[in-house]
Scaffold this active site. Sequence first.
Site, PDB file in Angstrom:
ATOM      1  N   TYR A 142     -53.584 -40.254 -57.955  1.00 49.03           N
ATOM      2  CA  TYR A 142     -53.943 -41.269 -58.987  1.00 49.03           C
ATOM      3  C   TYR A 142     -54.826 -42.216 -58.383  1.00 49.03           C
ATOM      4  CZ  TYR A 142     -50.443 -39.811 -62.716  1.00 49.03           C
ATOM      5  OH  TYR A 142     -49.867 -39.320 -63.890  1.00 49.03           O
ATOM      6  N   LYS A 189     -44.914 -30.359 -51.856  1.00 50.29           N
ATOM      7  CA  LYS A 189     -45.664 -28.963 -51.752  1.00 50.29           C
ATOM      8  C   LYS A 189     -46.269 -28.895 -50.378  1.00 50.29           C
ATOM      9  CE  LYS A 189     -47.609 -25.215 -53.676  1.00 50.29           C
ATOM     10  NZ  LYS A 189     -46.753 -24.100 -53.968  1.00 50.29           N
ATOM     11  N   ASP A 221     -43.095 -26.378 -57.409  1.00 56.65           N
ATOM     12  CA  ASP A 221     -43.085 -25.094 -58.106  1.00 56.65           C
ATOM     13  C   ASP A 221     -41.500 -24.762 -58.567  1.00 56.65           C
ATOM     14  OD1 ASP A 221     -43.060 -24.189 -55.856  1.00 56.65           O
ATOM     15  OD2 ASP A 221     -44.536 -22.616 -56.112  1.00 56.65           O
ATOM     16  N   ASP A 245     -45.120 -37.417 -62.430  1.00 61.96           N
ATOM     17  CA  ASP A 245     -45.267 -37.096 -63.872  1.00 61.96           C
ATOM     18  C   ASP A 245     -45.117 -35.940 -64.816  1.00 61.96           C
ATOM     19  OD1 ASP A 245     -46.665 -38.396 -66.049  1.00 61.96           O
ATOM     20  OD2 ASP A 245     -48.565 -37.220 -65.413  1.00 61.96           O
ATOM     21  N   ASP A 249     -41.511 -35.299 -67.603  1.00 58.16           N
ATOM     22  CA  ASP A 249     -42.063 -34.610 -68.840  1.00 58.16           C
ATOM     23  C   ASP A 249     -41.101 -33.504 -69.088  1.00 58.16           C
ATOM     24  OD1 ASP A 249     -43.584 -36.802 -69.328  1.00 58.16           O
ATOM     25  OD2 ASP A 249     -44.962 -35.182 -70.596  1.00 58.16           O
TER      26      ASP A 249
HETATM   27  C1  IPM Z   1     -46.730 -41.773 -67.548  1.00 57.86           C
HETATM   28  C2  IPM Z   1     -47.841 -41.330 -68.356  1.00 57.86           C
HETATM   29  C3  IPM Z   1     -49.152 -42.043 -67.510  1.00 57.86           C
HETATM   30  C4  IPM Z   1     -49.128 -41.502 -66.198  1.00 57.86           C
HETATM   31  C5  IPM Z   1     -50.525 -41.865 -68.105  1.00 57.86           C
HETATM   32  C6  IPM Z   1     -50.516 -42.522 -69.674  1.00 57.86           C
HETATM   33  C7  IPM Z   1     -51.543 -42.763 -67.461  1.00 57.86           C
HETATM   34  O1  IPM Z   1     -48.328 -39.967 -68.373  1.00 57.86           O
HETATM   35  O2  IPM Z   1     -46.307 -43.022 -67.283  1.00 57.86           O
HETATM   36  O3  IPM Z   1     -45.986 -40.731 -67.288  1.00 57.86           O
HETATM   37  O4  IPM Z   1     -49.526 -40.393 -65.996  1.00 57.86           O
HETATM   38  O5  IPM Z   1     -48.504 -42.106 -65.283  1.00 57.86           O
HETATM   39 MG    MG Z   2     -46.332 -39.022 -67.904  1.00 60.14          MG
END
Ligand code: IPM
Ligand code: MG
Length: 365
Positions: A142, A189, A221, A245, A249
Amino acid sequence: MKRKITILPGDGIGKEVTTEGKRVLAKIAELFDHTFEFEEALIGHDAIEATGNPLPDETLIALKSTNAILFGAVGHPKYDNDPTLKVRPEQGLLKMRKELGLYANLRPIKLFDELLHASSIKPEILKGADILFFRELTGDVYFGEKGRKDEGNTAYDLMIYHRYEIERIAHKAFKAALTRSKKVTSVDKANVLESSRLWREVVQQVAKEYPDVTIEHQFVDSAAMKLIQNPRSFDVVLTGNLFGDILTDEASQIAGSMGMLASASIGDTVGLYEPIHGSAHDITGKGIANPLASILSTALLLDISFNLKEESQTIIDAVSAVLKNGYRTVDIADASTKKENILNTQAMGDCVIKELSMVNVPINE
Ligand code: IPM
Ligand code: MG
């Protein structure tokens, strides 16, 4: 207690959900006799439209002198569909994380029993799952050098970690593990990436300072697979920015919906609290967004930034009661939900506030 809280609604449903989060905080202040002073500031697409900058100086100045931040979301389809745009809403969020030194992102994944059937994963696999992610937030690919060469035909993002960055988040994860089931799973990884080999080396060293905590290392993975196969095998998960990240999710499905997950970003100074979901422009303006992730973010805020444990638990209990009473936003409804119990964003906020009032009736009487 007297505290200043800065609200950054941001873009899309960020505004809708933080409105409910703010109402919940105001209700808590009233019930427990605190003074919360609220101020709002611009970030993301809205800030670009107003000032040309996704994180205007005024916002940054406000954030540097506040006691806690409640953040909504940033993003806009305009930018997603045009990768050539140089100024982007997400830059505001990333710069804020870096400027405020918010290097540890805590994402608790816990399913409310009432939502056992809201996930696409089988209930018997989910039941009892309780995971706390520590996602490193100010390093990795990032923030490494990025750019183009060969007249724009080659692009790169440097995946880079420094020892101190790994050490400080590892300590946070191990300390948290001591208060839970004393197990840390570090995800990397290391079979391919040099930055992951440093990650693993440093985590192994830090682990020696916590002899009561079991440390396990997994490749990302395989961890992605096991998370869905057997979520109960995880407790504290420690990982880098990009892997965290993606994995969180994925893990949101363990909690039923993205709309339920709150997160805390902490470092050396102020704390920032936000849902893990994004700006969701597909549902923006419809009033159907689930505000519970923002509301649960206020519970984390009160607990972590202000050490108000009882107030924090009161919010979690109120959310739990609302779910027990059968109320749902559309993202967490299932076939058994009565039509009249499917609420819009504001009505869900109302329901939580009503529960909060009731929780305290016996004390007031
Ligand atoms: C999160 C989001 C952010 C990230 C984006 C919006 C930049 O997906 O907070 O998880 O990738 O960190
Ligand atoms: Mg995210």
